[in-house]
Write a protein that holds these residues in place. Structure first.
Motif, mmCIF file in Angstrom:
data_model
loop_
_atom_site.group_PDB
_atom_site.id
_atom_site.type_symbol
_atom_site.label_atom_id
_atom_site.label_comp_id
_atom_site.label_asym_id
_atom_site.label_seq_id
_atom_site.Cartn_x
_atom_site.Cartn_y
_atom_site.Cartn_z
ATOM 1 N N LEU A 1 0.804 -1.204 0.000
ATOM 2 C CA LEU A 1 0.000 0.000 0.000
ATOM 3 C C LEU A 1 0.850 1.272 0.000
ATOM 4 N N LYS B 1 4.619 2.777 -3.414
ATOM 5 C CA LYS B 1 4.150 2.802 -4.795
ATOM 6 C C LYS B 1 5.283 2.724 -5.797
ATOM 7 N N MET C 1 -3.956 -2.543 -9.307
ATOM 8 C CA MET C 1 -4.235 -3.719 -8.490
ATOM 9 C C MET C 1 -3.999 -5.043 -9.222
ATOM 10 N N PHE D 1 -16.335 -0.924 -6.145
ATOM 11 C CA PHE D 1 -15.230 -0.397 -5.345
ATOM 12 C C PHE D 1 -15.707 0.388 -4.122
ATOM 13 N N GLY E 1 -13.995 -0.954 -0.987
ATOM 14 C CA GLY E 1 -13.253 -0.001 -0.152
ATOM 15 C C GLY E 1 -13.737 -0.043 1.278
ATOM 16 N N MET F 1 -12.599 -3.741 2.754
ATOM 17 C CA MET F 1 -11.173 -3.948 2.985
ATOM 18 C C MET F 1 -10.524 -2.787 3.729
ATOM 19 N N GLY F 2 -10.996 -1.578 3.458
ATOM 20 C CA GLY F 2 -10.470 -0.434 4.196
ATOM 21 C C GLY F 2 -10.744 -0.598 5.681
ATOM 22 N N TYR F 3 -11.940 -1.016 5.975
ATOM 23 C CA TYR F 3 -12.338 -1.230 7.363
ATOM 24 C C TYR F 3 -11.441 -2.296 8.016
ATOM 25 N N GLY G 1 -8.921 3.752 2.495
ATOM 26 C CA GLY G 1 -8.881 2.704 1.473
ATOM 27 C C GLY G 1 -9.409 3.210 0.142
ATOM 28 N N PHE H 1 -6.931 5.312 -1.565
ATOM 29 C CA PHE H 1 -5.921 4.439 -2.157
ATOM 30 C C PHE H 1 -6.398 3.889 -3.499
ATOM 31 N N LEU H 2 -7.637 3.410 -3.520
ATOM 32 C CA LEU H 2 -8.182 2.880 -4.773
ATOM 33 C C LEU H 2 -8.189 3.950 -5.853
ATOM 34 N N GLY I 1 -6.119 6.408 -6.089
ATOM 35 C CA GLY I 1 -4.730 6.554 -6.509
ATOM 36 C C GLY I 1 -4.295 5.429 -7.438
#
Lengths: 196, 196, 196, 196
Positions: free
Chosen positions: A109, A112, A122, A151, A155, A158-160, B163, B166-167, B169
């Motif tokens: 993450l 980059k 991804m 997404f 988001g 997976m962000g959680y 998150g 990030f997606l 980006g």
DNA sequence: GATGAATGAGCTTTCATTCAT
DNA sequence: AATGAATGAAAGCTCATTCAT
């Protein structure tokens, strides 16, 4: 030879572990080699560069994480139960083999510049993302999840989970990760479920 | 003198920008100095080390982000509207001054070894976390949010937003960040709202 | 492998020479590497730091100087003759391989901060000091030297010789070092001999 | 102005102290300035360079040490008594104001590159050496000391005392410096006295 | 395939010295 | 005289990568 495949995997596991623990830049190739009891020079017979190794590691880890989601997808149960199982599985992984989750958070993450060529969009985590997509579309098809941008849902999910593992690593949580699984799965379900 | 304060802040801004763009290790002190048109040596008259600079940057950024949340907290409106505004404000920041969000994700979240002394337990981002805590407890007090573990809610909120940035980006989103704001705020609200 | 041992010794000799000639701080690692035709980086495969190298050099040199004293101690002759030989041997060394004596005077004796960890209390020159102790106690046992505090005698002996080599280096002496050997040995003998 | 002279001397004392304690290279100009509560820049109004400062310090210290010897030379007593007094005075200095002796041993004696231009041939310590010369020649004239090369005698005297102070600093001595004074003065006297 | 010595580029940091104020 | 920000050169050290063995 099968031996070569074995050693390659061994390197991937070692690199995964060390990169996840110390970060990409703070881990040296000699570190990885020494951890395995091989020479730094020889490692270059298996991976052409440190960057390439990091990219192979993310694919390797994504495959393993994706495989766990696939098993849940294969189950014959409600979407709510699937969410429960995914959250539980994720936290179980974070507890037992934290390197996979940490690698994601700390290496993939963040760095980059390392992944910019070859892992755009991804690409290198597609085996994992694909399984999450299947989960989501299945839930929508069954009328159990609201139909929304994938997404947006991904988001959230997976962000959680990632954010929560981070908080756990920071030591600010009162309870163990797994004890939060129910609450978190419920939050996710509420966020995504169809309104009907 | 005020000039010194000005320059210090200028360094913080420059470091924030470059660290966020290229990562902590891939950004050198000469990079930062050159970007500002000063000498690398002189930078050490303002910050004693690269690590210290990184720590001051996270505090600086946390203050700015926290201030934006504080403004929302001060408003006299429903919790749902506050969620809308926080999400919007966050995505606006990510669009206009992405360095703040990116620094959080790429530098602070990942390079634990850099922040281990002095920033333990989210200490260096406390001005931001505190405002989120106020938002949450207020919503609970008003009966608009379920009463649950703060970090469960915080992880959802910030993990989701982080998150998603990030997606964005990664270039996998179809629409611009701000166009997702409604949908995401709604997901968050559903996840956290009281059942009544 | 023996090759590694050889190179290690080669580095010790080169560092000894350059440190002795230019001092610890005015000699850089690149200086030493260049003198040997190797790269600075590679030198760190043999010694982990400049300080460590300086400590190994003093041990190395002390061993060599101590060995010369040991040979005199092994002789079957009067104490006066042994003093003659030690003084002569010391000045011979100062003439032919001045780096050993100079290192002692210019590096070891002066840069305490470098030797403070690991060389406390003359630990790193013990092979030399031990031989001088044997010489002295032997002379006392034979009734040829007065029995007094060892360091009183040691200070006289080595302070005198060291100081004289310094004077020689300053260019204030009229004659060559070796031509003073007799006179100096006599002074030392008078100072230490038993009164009988 | 007298104020300037005062400040100059203050700098000399501060530099003497710090150079002696930490060595020439490990002491920075800002260190010295901060110790005095003045700015580094201003120090350059008094001394044109760090090297020049070091040279002025050795002259300053040599004057003070020489003055102490001069007082002994002026006394009306036997050479043996003068040796006693010089040794005592030297050790007293080493005990009360060790910076003078330490500067000699740690800075002047070791960092030749610093003193090479302008202090050749003990030029910068001539006020001290001159007094020792007077002491020696006086003793010879009175028939109490053997007539020998001055530097043979000087090397013994000062090498011995300097070496002993070094041993004291290494912590290998059992007693305090001053308690050795008698024994050491006796050794010196035996070494130098006329045979008659 | 395996080793590890060797390289070289580059990084963080230090510091004597200068100079505008 | 005094300040202290600024410079620039250099130092110690690290490490990805190569290559002879």
């Amino acid at each position: 030879m099968d031996k070569k495949r074995k050693k390659t995997e061994n390197i991937l596991e070692s690199a995964l572990l060390l990169f996840a623990k110390k970060g990409f830049y703070a881990t040296t190739i000699p570190d990885i080699a020494k951890y395995m009891g091989m020479s730094a020079g020889n490692l270059y017979n298996y991976f052409p560069s440190k960057e390439n190794l990091a990219k192979e590691v993310i694919k390797y880890s994504s495959d393993i994480l994706g495989e766990r989601i696939r098993k849940v997808n294969d189950l014959d149960c409600s979407t709510k139960e699937k969410i429960d199982k995914i959250v539980y599985s994720y936290f179980e992984m974070a507890t037992q083999k934290p390197q996979h989750i940490d690698y994601f958070l700390r290496v993939y993450l963040s760095n980059k510049e390392v992944f910019k060529d070859g892992c755009e969009g991804m690409l290198c985590v597609s085996s994992f993302v694909t399984e999450m997509m299947i989960f989501f579309e299945d839930g929508v098809a069954r009328g159990e999840l609201r139909n929304q941008d994938f997404f947006s849902a991904f988001g959230l999910f997976m962000g959680y989970l990632g954010g929560f593992v981070f908080l756990n690593g920071e030591g600010v949580l009162q309870k163990s990760l797994l004890e939060y699984a129910d609450e978190i799965a419920t939050n996710i379900y509420y966020a995504l479920k169809s309104n009907a």
